[in-house]
Design an enzyme around this catalytic site. Structure first.
Site, short mmCIF file in Angstrom:
data_model
loop_
_atom_site.label_atom_id
_atom_site.label_comp_id
_atom_site.label_asym_id
_atom_site.label_seq_id
_atom_site.Cartn_x
_atom_site.Cartn_y
_atom_site.Cartn_z
N GLY A 167 0.45 -0.82 -0.07
CA GLY A 167 0.19 -0.13 -0.16
C GLY A 167 1.15 1.51 -0.22
O GLY A 167 0.13 2.41 0.09
N ASP A 182 0.64 -11.50 7.08
CA ASP A 182 1.00 -10.27 6.13
C ASP A 182 2.46 -9.99 7.31
O ASP A 182 2.97 -9.33 5.61
CB ASP A 182 0.07 -9.39 5.59
CG ASP A 182 0.14 -8.20 6.85
OD1 ASP A 182 -1.14 -9.00 7.79
OD2 ASP A 182 0.55 -7.29 7.22
N ASP A 190 9.50 -5.67 8.57
CA ASP A 190 8.05 -4.97 8.65
C ASP A 190 8.35 -4.46 9.73
O ASP A 190 7.41 -4.35 10.69
CB ASP A 190 7.11 -5.28 8.19
CG ASP A 190 6.53 -5.02 6.38
OD1 ASP A 190 6.94 -4.97 6.28
OD2 ASP A 190 5.07 -5.57 6.53
#
Length: 477
Positions: free
Chosen positions: A82, A242, A252
């Site tokens: 995103g 995710d 992440d």
């Protein structure tokens, strides 16, 4: 720079995109050693323009990946890149493949209601953390370059924008497979598995047996990774599926944190109100996430094979953790009393809020005479309560008879002196937001040699100051 953009050929796996240029970019950090390893010879202006979206080599094919994920236990059917995109896949001079993944590149079809941008605060935090983890010997994505911008980005407040170029052998996540499973597009799952085999694990066959072996490898790598996190006192903060790597990489970095005072229930993410991802919950969450991956792969791997692989998780994690903890305490063999020695140590540490990293590093100074070093005593609010434990520990060390100098060497080789504490990262961020990267440079220099003494920087190896407890790190971090 040799590119082989194989993933972007899967038009069903995402969307071709272009980065949105950042306003007035400035190159803040560059990782020249990693750039050399990847065979990327660019000028500083080219790095700046690449990471800020102002220039792309002609053979780069930016691609935003689609995936799903279980977030805080609830399933989100479509997530994806995103605020990031895969710029391309580099084949390094040694033949290894690396993804180039740009964060803060602007909106993609998967941005939902986001702006697709990244802020300097979170980007610098990821740069510092990923390099810190790499030099601790823990599998991770890497930071390649960081660009700052005058472009305002709106989070809890207006912050300066940034772009971060990171590299990893693959950015495939558990959530990739969940997306195709739950969306009914299961015919694409073998193609993703074959891609992983072709690009990373060519020793495996592209059939049911090979897929089962691949899943078993993911289980073992995930268990080992989380054991390493626990050993170094690292909290990820958002262990959604995710954010789980198929290669067992730390992926992440958001509201992460390294333990200051030891607290098994420590929650590093201010947004994690229920403590789902607390420090002591990470091993269980890793298993839960692997179960979700197993479900997504159940159409191509026999259920019994999935169960057998999952059954190896606890043993692999506990073996890696137990061996690592013995090394941290300077022990080379296994004795039946070791689990009780570890357990009682942690009970005392929690009761007295002992600094985690300082404790293990300074414990190496304990001599055969049994006298507790002054720099260890200062960590304890009630040294008398430790008398029995120290006596047992001394007895255990005496059983092995390792010379003192060798014991110190071994302990200092696994217990870092320099760790990326939240307050150190915060100080570097505040200076960077004023245009001064000197503190970030100092941290990167120290974190590249976390086990070395470097006595001129002892101030960076002290327990966190009281004000550090007020720092709030959330998912937006």
């Amino acid at each position: 720079m040799r590119l082989d953009n194989r993933y972007a050929q899967f038009d069903w796996a995402g969307t071709a995109v272009q980065p949105a240029p950042l306003l007035s970019p400035r190159l803040l950090l560059l990782n020249p050693n990693l750039a050399d390893e990847l065979g990327m010879s660019l000028s500083e202006s080219q790095w700046r323009d690449l990471v800020s979206g102002h220039w792309l080599p002609s053979d780069m094919t930016p691609f935003a990946q689609v995936y799903a994920g279980h977030q805080f236990g609830g399933f989100s059917p479509q997530l994806g890149d995103g605020r990031a995109m895969l710029l391309g896949e580099v084949v390094a001079p040694d033949g290894q493949r690396w993804d180039l993944h740009l964060k803060g590149a602007g909106k993609t079809p998967y941005s939902r209601f986001g702006d697709g941008r990244a802020v300097l605060r979170s980007s610098l935090r990821e740069y510092l953390a990923s390099e810190a983890m790499h030099h601790l010997g823990i599998a991770t994505t890497r930071a390649l370059a960081l660009v700052g911008s005058k472009e305002p980005v709106y989070r809890e407040q207006v912050e300066p924008g940034a772009g971060l170029l990171r590299a990893a052998h693959s950015h495939l996540r558990f959530g990739h497979f969940e997306y195709f499973y739950y969306s009914g597009k299961t015919e694409h799952i073998p193609a993703l598995l074959n891609y992983l085999i072709d690009t990373q694990w060519s020793d495996l066959d592209k059939d049911a047996a090979g897929y089962a072996a691949l899943f078993e490898r993911v289980v073992e790598k995930t268990a080992t990774l989380i054991a390493q996190w626990q050993l170094v006192g690292f909290c990820h903060g958002v262990l959604n599926t995710d954010n789980m790597s198929m290669l067992g990489l730390t992926l992440d970095y958001g509201p992460y944190g390294f333990l200051d005072a030891y607290d098994p229930d420590h929650i590093c993410n201010h947004s994690d109100h229920g403590g789902r991802y607390a420090y002591d919950q990470q091993p269980a969450v890793g298993y839960w996430n692997l179960q979700r991956l197993a479900q997504a792969l159940s159409g191509v791997i026999d259920i019994e094979a999935l169960q057998q692989a999952l059954g190896k998780y606890e043993h692999q994690l506990m073996s890696a953790y137990s061996e690592g903890m013995r090394q941290k305490l300077g022990l080379t063999g296994w004795e039946d009393q070791d689990p009780a020695l570890f357990r009682d140590m942690f009970t005392l540490m929690a009761a007295q809020a002992v600094d985690y990293s300082c404790w293990f590093r300074r414990l190496a100074g304990l001599t055969p005479s049994g006298e507790i070093p002054a720099d260890v005593q200062i960590l304890l609010s009630d040294a008398a309560a430790w008398a029995d434990w120290f006596a047992r520990y001394q007895t255990r060390l005496a059983q092995e008879g390792t010379p003192q100098a060798e014991k110190v060497r071994r302990m200092n080789a696994v217990n870092p002196k320099y760790i990326l504490r939240n307050h150190l990262a915060q100080q570097a961020i505040e200076q960077a937001e004023q245009g001064d990267m000197s503190e970030a440079d100092t941290l990167l220099m120290l974190l590249a040699r976390p086990f070395d003494e470097q006595p001129e920087f002892n101030a960076y190896a002290m327990p966190a100051p009281a004000w550090a407890g007020s720092l709030s790190i959330s998912c937006s971090s």
